[in-house]
Design an enzyme around this catalytic site. Sequence first.
Site, PDB file in Angstrom:
ATOM      1  N   CYS A   9     -69.819 117.490  -1.187  1.00 54.52           N
ATOM      2  CA  CYS A   9     -69.978 118.496  -2.235  1.00 54.52           C
ATOM      3  C   CYS A   9     -71.276 118.238  -2.985  1.00 54.52           C
ATOM      4  O   CYS A   9     -71.584 117.084  -3.304  1.00 54.52           O
ATOM      5  CB  CYS A   9     -68.792 118.434  -3.190  1.00 54.52           C
ATOM      6  SG  CYS A   9     -68.877 119.616  -4.553  1.00 54.52           S
TER       7      CYS A   9
ATOM      8  N   HIS B 118     -63.146 125.382  -0.043  1.00 54.03           N
ATOM      9  CA  HIS B 118     -63.881 124.470  -0.929  1.00 54.03           C
ATOM     10  C   HIS B 118     -64.476 125.232  -2.113  1.00 54.03           C
ATOM     11  O   HIS B 118     -64.325 124.810  -3.265  1.00 54.03           O
ATOM     12  CB  HIS B 118     -64.982 123.780  -0.109  1.00 54.03           C
ATOM     13  CG  HIS B 118     -65.806 122.813  -0.885  1.00 54.03           C
ATOM     14  ND1 HIS B 118     -65.720 121.452  -0.683  1.00 54.03           N
ATOM     15  CD2 HIS B 118     -66.750 122.990  -1.850  1.00 54.03           C
ATOM     16  CE1 HIS B 118     -66.573 120.848  -1.503  1.00 54.03           C
ATOM     17  NE2 HIS B 118     -67.212 121.763  -2.212  1.00 54.03           N
ATOM     18  N   GLU B 119     -65.149 126.356  -1.836  1.00 56.18           N
ATOM     19  CA  GLU B 119     -65.802 127.109  -2.914  1.00 56.18           C
ATOM     20  C   GLU B 119     -64.789 127.770  -3.842  1.00 56.18           C
ATOM     21  O   GLU B 119     -64.971 127.795  -5.060  1.00 56.18           O
ATOM     22  CB  GLU B 119     -66.782 128.138  -2.344  1.00 56.18           C
ATOM     23  CG  GLU B 119     -67.929 127.528  -1.554  1.00 56.18           C
ATOM     24  CD  GLU B 119     -68.664 126.408  -2.278  1.00 56.18           C
ATOM     25  OE1 GLU B 119     -68.848 126.480  -3.509  1.00 56.18           O
ATOM     26  OE2 GLU B 119     -69.060 125.437  -1.608  1.00 56.18           O
TER      27      GLU B 119
ATOM     28  N   HIS C 219     -63.479 125.412  -6.361  1.00 55.01           N
ATOM     29  CA  HIS C 219     -64.366 125.248  -7.519  1.00 55.01           C
ATOM     30  C   HIS C 219     -64.044 126.264  -8.614  1.00 55.01           C
ATOM     31  O   HIS C 219     -64.144 125.952  -9.810  1.00 55.01           O
ATOM     32  CB  HIS C 219     -65.837 125.423  -7.118  1.00 55.01           C
ATOM     33  CG  HIS C 219     -66.476 124.193  -6.588  1.00 55.01           C
ATOM     34  ND1 HIS C 219     -66.610 123.027  -7.311  1.00 55.01           N
ATOM     35  CD2 HIS C 219     -67.046 123.944  -5.386  1.00 55.01           C
ATOM     36  CE1 HIS C 219     -67.223 122.121  -6.589  1.00 55.01           C
ATOM     37  NE2 HIS C 219     -67.500 122.644  -5.400  1.00 55.01           N
TER      38      HIS C 219
END
Length: 184
Positions: free
Chosen positions: A109, A151-152, A155
């Site tokens: 990351c 993953h995004e 966030h």
Amino acid sequence: MTFKIVQVGHPVLRQQARALSIAEIQSPSIRDLIGLMRDTMREAPGVGLAAPQIGLPLQLAMIEDREDLLQGIDPAVLAERERRPVPFQVIINPTITLDGPEVEFFEGCLSVAGFSAIVPRARRVRVECLDHNADPVVIEASGWHARILQHEIDHLQGTLYIDRMQARSLTTMENLGRYRLGSR
């Protein structure tokens, strides 16, 4: 101009990002922000970037896994990870549905610079979101594309890969290349 990417420990990375309105998405300021975020992601270089990573708690992220980033990677590794080029995509106000078995690979990351760990992720996803024009979009992805999306979107919910990782797999990027690459 590019943004500084905030690092783990910054409070914005642990906040639930707020949704953007249609008017905000269509505004010149958000259009400019998307361009600057794209430049920041490419300069890093990375395959994804979420607004919280530049200090803005907005439900805005982007992904792009360019062909040039795949150069020099063993074709067997690309096949194992189901990694293929992904064109530039903007995802705004996403909802995600996970599908299929979990697969485990090392993940890094831009906001946890210098480290990597094994992270289990769903092999397939369906993402419903708005694009850069505020048009509804459905993205069905598998393999590495699905991993990047998860993953995004994490966030945007205040979650980092370190919350999902196999703790004993955490390694520096240097040691990943030295001792671990090829072992998974």
